[in-house]
Design an enzyme around this catalytic site. Structure first.
Site, PDB file in Angstrom:
ATOM      1  N   LYS A 238      32.730  51.556  19.603  1.00 45.12           N
ATOM      2  CA  LYS A 238      33.948  51.853  20.360  1.00 45.12           C
ATOM      3  C   LYS A 238      33.691  51.767  21.862  1.00 45.12           C
ATOM      4  O   LYS A 238      32.559  51.849  22.345  1.00 45.12           O
ATOM      5  CB  LYS A 238      34.472  53.244  19.986  1.00 45.12           C
ATOM      6  CG  LYS A 238      35.022  53.367  18.558  1.00 45.12           C
ATOM      7  CD  LYS A 238      36.345  52.669  18.411  1.00 45.12           C
ATOM      8  CE  LYS A 238      36.890  52.721  16.972  1.00 45.12           C
ATOM      9  NZ  LYS A 238      37.374  54.047  16.577  1.00 45.12           N
ATOM     10  N   ARG A 273      32.018  55.539   9.490  1.00 44.06           N
ATOM     11  CA  ARG A 273      32.548  54.174   9.325  1.00 44.06           C
ATOM     12  C   ARG A 273      31.870  53.294  10.365  1.00 44.06           C
ATOM     13  O   ARG A 273      32.022  53.518  11.573  1.00 44.06           O
ATOM     14  CB  ARG A 273      34.067  54.188   9.510  1.00 44.06           C
ATOM     15  CG  ARG A 273      34.751  52.841   9.374  1.00 44.06           C
ATOM     16  CD  ARG A 273      36.258  53.000   9.566  1.00 44.06           C
ATOM     17  NE  ARG A 273      36.979  51.744   9.384  1.00 44.06           N
ATOM     18  CZ  ARG A 273      37.235  50.886  10.353  1.00 44.06           C
ATOM     19  NH1 ARG A 273      36.834  51.154  11.598  1.00 44.06           N
ATOM     20  NH2 ARG A 273      37.902  49.770  10.105  1.00 44.06           N
TER      21      ARG A 273
END
Length: 309
Positions: A238, A273
């Protein structure tokens, strides 16, 4: 009851267990279960276009299963900042051939690898309902931010659901706001028919939050366990990891992503994840070994060393 029927129940000790297709998730787990990301999109922020053909997608899913993934999370729409939404028809055109091929590949008698669950990553209830009605996914990764039709679909098809926080506007990125929002949506989902035993919660890192909010939220993500559901963390590659690790290129954020996975494990996350399954599995295994050694009540040094520096 056949093995492809999902079962979620509390044990006599009060802990939670999920079972389906030979996969068992016990909560709280010793280590987080790994959900491997399979984006079948042309424009995802990190790996867009890499697995846009069925053959490439299946090969990558099989590799992730062999490397340690317990879940393969299939998504057909990019959620990167600035991405344009796609129609339900276009999304299904991307995911259905892949899900059908994955169900065949993992169910083939010749397949001898680890069992995995197939997860559908979507924000559209109509896509979820269509896929679940055909038995092509075992769980939902719900990115809608609170569409109760998602809960209805999961309840109707007896499927576990990961509820991700996705605020409609700014100002809801603090830990307190995320907990308030998730608690409210969780109640609405229960009223829509979803059993609480079938729900996991995701703080939605990167969704409607700036980098500083993401870091502050993630640093305290263990607090979300107070809501009573397993914790699902999607931090891999991210933008906030790029900011604080000093790497602007998403595909080169492995180091920061591994640090995030280890922090999630220490915070009690049930799932991580990730894009890099093998490296994450290795990092978690080393973390577990260190934690086990640290917990031993030993005062002597003892043992042999391998002489490496």
């Amino acid at each position: 009851m056949t093995d492809d029927v999902f079962r979620a129940y509390r044990t006599s000790a009060g802990t939670l267990s999920w079972r389906r297709r030979g996969v068992v998730f016990d909560f709280p787990p010793v280590l987080p279960y790994i959900a491997g990301i399979l984006n079948v999109t042309p424009d995802s922020f990190s790996d867009g276009g890499s697995y846009a053909t069925v053959d490439k997608a299946v090969a990558h899913a099989l590799d992730m299963a062999e490397a340690g993934a317990a879940i393969v999370d299939v998504g057909g729409q990019s959620t990167r900042p600035g991405s344009l939404p796609v129609s339900a028809e276009e999304e299904m055109g991307r995911i259905l051939p892949v899900l059908e091929a994955l169900r065949t590949a993992f169910g083939d008698e010749a397949y001898s690898g680890p069992h995995v669950l197939l997860s559908l990553d979507t924000d559209k209830a109509e896509v979820a309902d269509f896929v679940l009605s055909r038995g092509l996914a075992d769980m939902l990764n719900d990115e809608s931010g609170g569409d109760t039709a998602m809960a209805e679909a999961a309840a109707r098809h007896k499927t576990p659901l990961v509820l991700m926080h996705r605020p409609a506007g700014p100002g809801r990125g603090s830990l307190e706001a995320v907990m308030e929002d998730l608690a409210e949506i969780r109640r609405a989902y229960m009223e829509a028919g979803l059993r609480p035993e079938c729900l996991a919660l995701d703080p939605g890192l990167g969704f409607g939050k700036d980098e500083d909010e993401n870091l502050a939220l993630f640093s305290n993500c263990g607090k979300l366990l107070e809501l009573g559901s397993p914790l699902y963390i999607g931090a891999s590659r991210k933008r906030f990891i790029g900011k604080y690790s000093g790497n602007a290129e998403a595909g080169r954020r492995l180091g920061g992503s591994l640090a995030a996975a280890l922090w999630a494990a220490a915070a009690g996350a049930a799932f991580v994840r990730v894009h890099d399954v093998r490296e994450t599995a290795e990092a978690l295994a080393m973390y577990a070994a260190i934690r086990k050694a640290a917990s031993r009540n030993s005062t002597g040094r003892g043992g042999e060393t391998d002489g490496q520096r």
